[in-house]
Design a protein around this motif. Structure first.
Motif, PDB file in Angstrom:
ATOM      1  N   SER A 155     -17.518  -3.766  10.259  1.00 29.28           N
ATOM      2  CA  SER A 155     -18.090  -3.517   8.925  1.00 29.28           C
ATOM      3  C   SER A 155     -17.498  -4.473   7.892  1.00 29.28           C
ATOM      4  O   SER A 155     -18.159  -4.829   6.934  1.00 29.28           O
ATOM      5  CB  SER A 155     -17.860  -2.067   8.521  1.00 29.28           C
ATOM      6  N   VAL A 156     -16.253  -4.890   8.070  1.00 25.69           N
ATOM      7  CA  VAL A 156     -15.625  -5.812   7.148  1.00 25.69           C
ATOM      8  C   VAL A 156     -16.033  -7.250   7.480  1.00 25.69           C
ATOM      9  O   VAL A 156     -16.214  -8.081   6.600  1.00 25.69           O
ATOM     10  CB  VAL A 156     -14.080  -5.679   7.196  1.00 25.69           C
ATOM     11  N   ALA A 157     -16.168  -7.530   8.754  1.00 27.38           N
ATOM     12  CA  ALA A 157     -16.456  -8.890   9.194  1.00 27.38           C
ATOM     13  C   ALA A 157     -17.845  -9.342   8.779  1.00 27.38           C
ATOM     14  O   ALA A 157     -18.028 -10.472   8.366  1.00 27.38           O
ATOM     15  CB  ALA A 157     -16.300  -8.995  10.703  1.00 27.38           C
ATOM     16  N   THR A 158     -18.848  -8.443   8.852  1.00 29.70           N
ATOM     17  CA  THR A 158     -20.219  -8.815   8.482  1.00 29.70           C
ATOM     18  C   THR A 158     -20.773  -7.761   7.534  1.00 29.70           C
ATOM     19  O   THR A 158     -21.245  -6.713   7.970  1.00 29.70           O
ATOM     20  CB  THR A 158     -21.117  -8.901   9.727  1.00 29.70           C
ATOM     21  N   PRO A 159     -20.702  -8.025   6.242  1.00 31.77           N
ATOM     22  CA  PRO A 159     -21.252  -7.026   5.297  1.00 31.77           C
ATOM     23  C   PRO A 159     -22.767  -6.909   5.480  1.00 31.77           C
ATOM     24  O   PRO A 159     -23.447  -7.905   5.627  1.00 31.77           O
ATOM     25  CB  PRO A 159     -20.893  -7.597   3.924  1.00 31.77           C
ATOM     26  N   ARG A 160     -23.229  -5.663   5.473  1.00 33.17           N
ATOM     27  CA  ARG A 160     -24.654  -5.416   5.680  1.00 33.17           C
ATOM     28  C   ARG A 160     -25.330  -5.218   4.342  1.00 33.17           C
ATOM     29  O   ARG A 160     -24.830  -4.516   3.477  1.00 33.17           O
ATOM     30  CB  ARG A 160     -24.852  -4.174   6.538  1.00 33.17           C
ATOM     31  N   THR A 208      -6.497 -19.136  17.316  1.00 33.25           N
ATOM     32  CA  THR A 208      -7.231 -19.081  16.050  1.00 33.25           C
ATOM     33  C   THR A 208      -8.267 -17.966  16.059  1.00 33.25           C
ATOM     34  O   THR A 208      -8.442 -17.258  15.059  1.00 33.25           O
ATOM     35  CB  THR A 208      -7.928 -20.434  15.784  1.00 33.25           C
ATOM     36  N   ILE A 209      -8.929 -17.768  17.170  1.00 28.06           N
ATOM     37  CA  ILE A 209     -10.013 -16.787  17.262  1.00 28.06           C
ATOM     38  C   ILE A 209      -9.493 -15.371  17.517  1.00 28.06           C
ATOM     39  O   ILE A 209     -10.101 -14.401  17.082  1.00 28.06           O
ATOM     40  CB  ILE A 209     -11.005 -17.198  18.378  1.00 28.06           C
ATOM     41  N   SER A 210      -8.376 -15.217  18.189  1.00 21.88           N
ATOM     42  CA  SER A 210      -7.906 -13.887  18.594  1.00 21.88           C
ATOM     43  C   SER A 210      -7.717 -12.921  17.413  1.00 21.88           C
ATOM     44  O   SER A 210      -8.015 -11.733  17.564  1.00 21.88           O
ATOM     45  CB  SER A 210      -6.639 -13.984  19.428  1.00 21.88           C
ATOM     46  N   PRO A 211      -7.257 -13.339  16.222  1.00 25.07           N
ATOM     47  CA  PRO A 211      -7.165 -12.368  15.122  1.00 25.07           C
ATOM     48  C   PRO A 211      -8.526 -11.835  14.689  1.00 25.07           C
ATOM     49  O   PRO A 211      -8.617 -10.738  14.137  1.00 25.07           O
ATOM     50  CB  PRO A 211      -6.509 -13.161  13.977  1.00 25.07           C
ATOM     51  N   TRP A 212      -9.581 -12.575  14.922  1.00 24.49           N
ATOM     52  CA  TRP A 212     -10.904 -12.126  14.523  1.00 24.49           C
ATOM     53  C   TRP A 212     -11.340 -10.887  15.297  1.00 24.49           C
ATOM     54  O   TRP A 212     -12.153 -10.104  14.824  1.00 24.49           O
ATOM     55  CB  TRP A 212     -11.933 -13.234  14.724  1.00 24.49           C
ATOM     56  N   LYS A 213     -10.798 -10.694  16.471  1.00 25.64           N
ATOM     57  CA  LYS A 213     -11.178  -9.527  17.276  1.00 25.64           C
ATOM     58  C   LYS A 213     -10.690  -8.231  16.633  1.00 25.64           C
ATOM     59  O   LYS A 213     -11.295  -7.196  16.787  1.00 25.64           O
ATOM     60  CB  LYS A 213     -10.593  -9.646  18.683  1.00 25.64           C
ATOM     61  N   SER A 214      -9.581  -8.303  15.923  1.00 22.17           N
ATOM     62  CA  SER A 214      -9.010  -7.086  15.344  1.00 22.17           C
ATOM     63  C   SER A 214      -9.669  -6.689  14.023  1.00 22.17           C
ATOM     64  O   SER A 214      -9.441  -5.610  13.526  1.00 22.17           O
ATOM     65  CB  SER A 214      -7.503  -7.265  15.137  1.00 22.17           C
ATOM     66  N   ILE A 215     -10.482  -7.538  13.434  1.00 18.83           N
ATOM     67  CA  ILE A 215     -11.176  -7.217  12.182  1.00 18.83           C
ATOM     68  C   ILE A 215     -12.330  -6.282  12.500  1.00 18.83           C
ATOM     69  O   ILE A 215     -13.142  -6.566  13.382  1.00 18.83           O
ATOM     70  CB  ILE A 215     -11.696  -8.502  11.497  1.00 18.83           C
TER      71      ILE A 215
END
Length: 136
Positions: free
Chosen positions: A109-114, A99-106
């Motif tokens: 800048s997309v994962a946490t908008p500033r 479940t977590i492994s796809p999050w590594k490829s994001i």
């Protein structure tokens, strides 16, 4: 092991004892005619004592053997239970990792908008109402 074996051992012991007595001479038998009867009585007592002690020891050993077998079965069942729990936990870890492994490829800048500023316009507003860049 049964009592017949212990009786056989006692008989061999007695026959060895009687052989020794025969070799030492029949002189003692000539002195006291009651001696063979006493020796026979003692031999029977010894034989029954050895048989009794042997049988109780055998019973104790059989009891210990059955107790050890029961403990062995318990340990085996506990080993199987713990093994199943470990496999279940590993399965849970695999699911979490998948479940977590796809999050590594994001990309970050997309994962946490500033946010560029507190007001969302790229300008930081100070407490006195003025902007950080000097715009009011």
């Amino acid at each position: 092991m049964d009592t017949s074996l212990s009786e056989e051992i006692a008989e061999k012991s007695l026959s060895a004892k009687s052989t020794v007595e025969t070799e030492t001479g029949d002189q003692t038998e000539q002195d006291d005619p009651k001696l063979p009867a006493k020796a026979e009585h003692r031999a029977e007592r010894i034989k029954s004592s050895v048989a009794r002690l042997t049988s109780s020891s055998i019973n104790e050993l059989e009891g210990l053997t059955s107790e050890l077998s029961a403990l062995q079965e318990f340990l085996k069942s506990e080993t199987d239970r713990v093994q199943r729990e470990v496999e279940s936990a590993l399965g849970g870890f695999r699911i979490i990792i998948e479940t977590i492994s796809p999050w590594k490829s994001i990309p970050a800048s997309v994962a946490t908008p500033r946010r560029e500023g507190l007001n969302g316009k790229g300008v930081k507003r100070l407490s006195d109402g003025t902007n950080l860049l000097g715009h009011s």
